[in-house]
Design a protein around this motif. Structure first.
Motif, PDB file in Angstrom:
ATOM      1  N   ILE A  95       0.842  -1.202   0.000  1.00 44.96           N
ATOM      2  CA  ILE A  95       0.000   0.000   0.000  1.00 44.96           C
ATOM      3  C   ILE A  95       0.874   1.247   0.000  1.00 44.96           C
ATOM      4  N   PHE A  96       1.874   1.264   0.865  1.00 39.67           N
ATOM      5  CA  PHE A  96       2.790   2.409   0.925  1.00 39.67           C
ATOM      6  C   PHE A  96       3.488   2.607  -0.418  1.00 39.67           C
ATOM      7  N   GLY A  97       4.009   1.534  -0.989  1.00 42.81           N
ATOM      8  CA  GLY A  97       4.722   1.625  -2.261  1.00 42.81           C
ATOM      9  C   GLY A  97       3.834   2.107  -3.399  1.00 42.81           C
ATOM     10  N   ILE A  98       2.594   1.613  -3.440  1.00 38.99           N
ATOM     11  CA  ILE A  98       1.662   2.027  -4.483  1.00 38.99           C
ATOM     12  C   ILE A  98       1.338   3.514  -4.350  1.00 38.99           C
ATOM     13  N   LEU A  99       1.024   3.944  -3.125  1.00 43.28           N
ATOM     14  CA  LEU A  99       0.621   5.331  -2.909  1.00 43.28           C
ATOM     15  C   LEU A  99       1.775   6.329  -3.034  1.00 43.28           C
ATOM     16  N   VAL A 100       2.927   5.976  -2.494  1.00 46.19           N
ATOM     17  CA  VAL A 100       4.031   6.937  -2.411  1.00 46.19           C
ATOM     18  C   VAL A 100       4.950   6.909  -3.630  1.00 46.19           C
ATOM     19  N   PHE A 101       5.127   5.750  -4.223  1.00 46.74           N
ATOM     20  CA  PHE A 101       6.059   5.648  -5.338  1.00 46.74           C
ATOM     21  C   PHE A 101       5.364   5.441  -6.691  1.00 46.74           C
ATOM     22  N   MET A 102       4.493   4.440  -6.753  1.00 46.53           N
ATOM     23  CA  MET A 102       3.912   4.086  -8.039  1.00 46.53           C
ATOM     24  C   MET A 102       2.978   5.161  -8.593  1.00 46.53           C
ATOM     25  N   PHE A 103       1.965   5.546  -7.819  1.00 48.35           N
ATOM     26  CA  PHE A 103       0.993   6.512  -8.331  1.00 48.35           C
ATOM     27  C   PHE A 103       1.628   7.833  -8.755  1.00 48.35           C
ATOM     28  N   PRO A 104       2.481   8.443  -7.941  1.00 49.00           N
ATOM     29  CA  PRO A 104       3.080   9.702  -8.414  1.00 49.00           C
ATOM     30  C   PRO A 104       3.853   9.534  -9.722  1.00 49.00           C
ATOM     31  N   MET A 105       4.601   8.430  -9.854  1.00 46.47           N
ATOM     32  CA  MET A 105       5.393   8.216 -11.069  1.00 46.47           C
ATOM     33  C   MET A 105       4.508   7.952 -12.276  1.00 46.47           C
ATOM     34  N   THR A 106       3.540   7.054 -12.142  1.00 46.57           N
ATOM     35  CA  THR A 106       2.713   6.707 -13.306  1.00 46.57           C
ATOM     36  C   THR A 106       1.836   7.876 -13.725  1.00 46.57           C
ATOM     37  N   ILE A 107       1.292   8.596 -12.775  1.00 49.82           N
ATOM     38  CA  ILE A 107       0.440   9.745 -13.105  1.00 49.82           C
ATOM     39  C   ILE A 107       1.266  10.846 -13.754  1.00 49.82           C
ATOM     40  N   LEU A 108       2.462  11.095 -13.241  1.00 51.44           N
ATOM     41  CA  LEU A 108       3.337  12.112 -13.836  1.00 51.44           C
ATOM     42  C   LEU A 108       3.690  11.755 -15.283  1.00 51.44           C
ATOM     43  N   ILE A 109       4.036  10.506 -15.520  1.00 53.55           N
ATOM     44  CA  ILE A 109       4.375  10.086 -16.880  1.00 53.55           C
ATOM     45  C   ILE A 109       3.158  10.204 -17.798  1.00 53.55           C
ATOM     46  N   MET A 110       1.973   9.829 -17.312  1.00 56.14           N
ATOM     47  CA  MET A 110       0.759   9.982 -18.133  1.00 56.14           C
ATOM     48  C   MET A 110       0.538  11.451 -18.491  1.00 56.14           C
ATOM     49  N   VAL A 111       0.627  12.312 -17.497  1.00 61.25           N
ATOM     50  CA  VAL A 111       0.370  13.743 -17.713  1.00 61.25           C
ATOM     51  C   VAL A 111       1.402  14.341 -18.667  1.00 61.25           C
ATOM     52  N   LEU A 112       2.657  13.984 -18.497  1.00 64.02           N
ATOM     53  CA  LEU A 112       3.705  14.554 -19.345  1.00 64.02           C
ATOM     54  C   LEU A 112       3.726  13.976 -20.755  1.00 64.02           C
ATOM     55  N   SER A 113       3.297  12.739 -20.913  1.00 63.01           N
ATOM     56  CA  SER A 113       3.348  12.123 -22.241  1.00 63.01           C
ATOM     57  C   SER A 113       2.132  12.468 -23.103  1.00 63.01           C
ATOM     58  N   TRP A 114       1.024  12.853 -22.486  1.00 63.42           N
ATOM     59  CA  TRP A 114      -0.172  13.153 -23.256  1.00 63.42           C
ATOM     60  C   TRP A 114       0.047  14.308 -24.242  1.00 63.42           C
ATOM     61  N   PRO A 115       0.624  15.448 -23.830  1.00 65.37           N
ATOM     62  CA  PRO A 115       0.849  16.529 -24.808  1.00 65.37           C
ATOM     63  C   PRO A 115       1.795  16.126 -25.937  1.00 65.37           C
ATOM     64  N   MET A 116       2.756  15.276 -25.643  1.00 62.53           N
ATOM     65  CA  MET A 116       3.675  14.813 -26.695  1.00 62.53           C
ATOM     66  C   MET A 116       2.906  13.999 -27.734  1.00 62.53           C
ATOM     67  N   PHE A 117       2.023  13.113 -27.270  1.00 66.32           N
ATOM     68  CA  PHE A 117       1.192  12.357 -28.205  1.00 66.32           C
ATOM     69  C   PHE A 117       0.291  13.303 -28.990  1.00 66.32           C
ATOM     70  N   LEU A 118      -0.394  14.200 -28.282  1.00 66.21           N
ATOM     71  CA  LEU A 118      -1.359  15.087 -28.928  1.00 66.21           C
ATOM     72  C   LEU A 118      -0.695  15.945 -30.001  1.00 66.21           C
ATOM     73  N   ASP A 119       0.479  16.489 -29.690  1.00 64.37           N
ATOM     74  CA  ASP A 119       1.216  17.283 -30.679  1.00 64.37           C
ATOM     75  C   ASP A 119       1.574  16.430 -31.898  1.00 64.37           C
ATOM     76  N   SER A 120       2.029  15.234 -31.646  1.00 68.05           N
ATOM     77  CA  SER A 120       2.395  14.323 -32.729  1.00 68.05           C
ATOM     78  C   SER A 120       1.181  13.987 -33.598  1.00 68.05           C
ATOM     79  N   TYR A 121       0.050  13.764 -32.955  1.00 65.81           N
ATOM     80  CA  TYR A 121      -1.176  13.426 -33.680  1.00 65.81           C
ATOM     81  C   TYR A 121      -1.675  14.610 -34.509  1.00 65.81           C
ATOM     82  N   LEU A 122      -1.728  15.782 -33.878  1.00 63.79           N
ATOM     83  CA  LEU A 122      -2.268  16.960 -34.559  1.00 63.79           C
ATOM     84  C   LEU A 122      -1.390  17.432 -35.718  1.00 63.79           C
ATOM     85  N   THR A 123      -0.080  17.211 -35.601  1.00 61.82           N
ATOM     86  CA  THR A 123       0.828  17.629 -36.681  1.00 61.82           C
ATOM     87  C   THR A 123       1.114  16.496 -37.657  1.00 61.82           C
TER      88      THR A 123
END
Length: 179
Positions: A95-123
């Protein structure tokens, strides 16, 4: 808790299905790789599109199967240390590992990678290599793969909490047989 366990089961089923689909992607990657090697060395010709397709297929398997790997409890762990503790302590560490390490990392990567995909798609971004493929299909794999991993993290968190509250048996065991 019953509703959360149903959500957990749904997430597990989605990742299980995607994992089984990825078995076929591995086969396709092997066929593409073999055909590419034959064409390159047997016929002395090549195509960047074939090379990039291999890369896309490997990326798809790797990224889309992260949640499936977590579901199957096949991810990297510190079992040599954690195995010395009781199942309840292991659940709390998870539980500690999921909340403190996994979620922040996976959510950050999702948030940061979405604009890169969107830019690639739109252009309609194309590979800089001659004869290469469009880039957005590879770039969408990053946020999708990390979404699936985050979702599986939610499922595993639910299972750990259900175990600790007496609503479920041990959540960390390999609950699925290997295909």
């Amino acid at each position: 808790m019953r509703g959360l366990l149903k959500l957990s089961g749904l997430i597990d089923a989605v990742n299980e299905g995607i994992g089984k689909l990825a078995y076929w992607l591995v086969l396709v990657a092997v066929i593409v790789s073999s055909a590419n090697a034959f064409i390159r060395y047997g016929l002395n010709t090549s195509s960047n599109a074939w090379l990039e397709l291999q890369w896309y297929l490997f990326s798809a398997v790797f990224l889309l199967c992260a949640g499936y790997t977590f579901l199957r409890n096949e991810h990297i762990r510190i079992d040599i240390i954690l195995g010395r503790f009781s199942k309840r302590v292991q659940a709390w560490v998870d539980i500690f590992g999921i909340l403190v390490f996994m979620f922040p990392m996976t959510i950050l990567i999702m948030v940061l990678s979405w604009p890169m995909f969107l830019d690639s798609y739109l252009t309609n971004e194309m590979s800089s290599d001659a004869g290469g493929l469009i880039r957005w299909p590879a770039k969408i794999l990053v946020p999708v793969g990390f979404f699936l991993l985050t979702a599986q993290g939610v499922s595993e968190l639910i299972k750990r909490i259900a175990y600790l509250t007496g609503h479920r048996d041990e959540p960390g065991e390999k609950m699925h047989s290997h295909s």
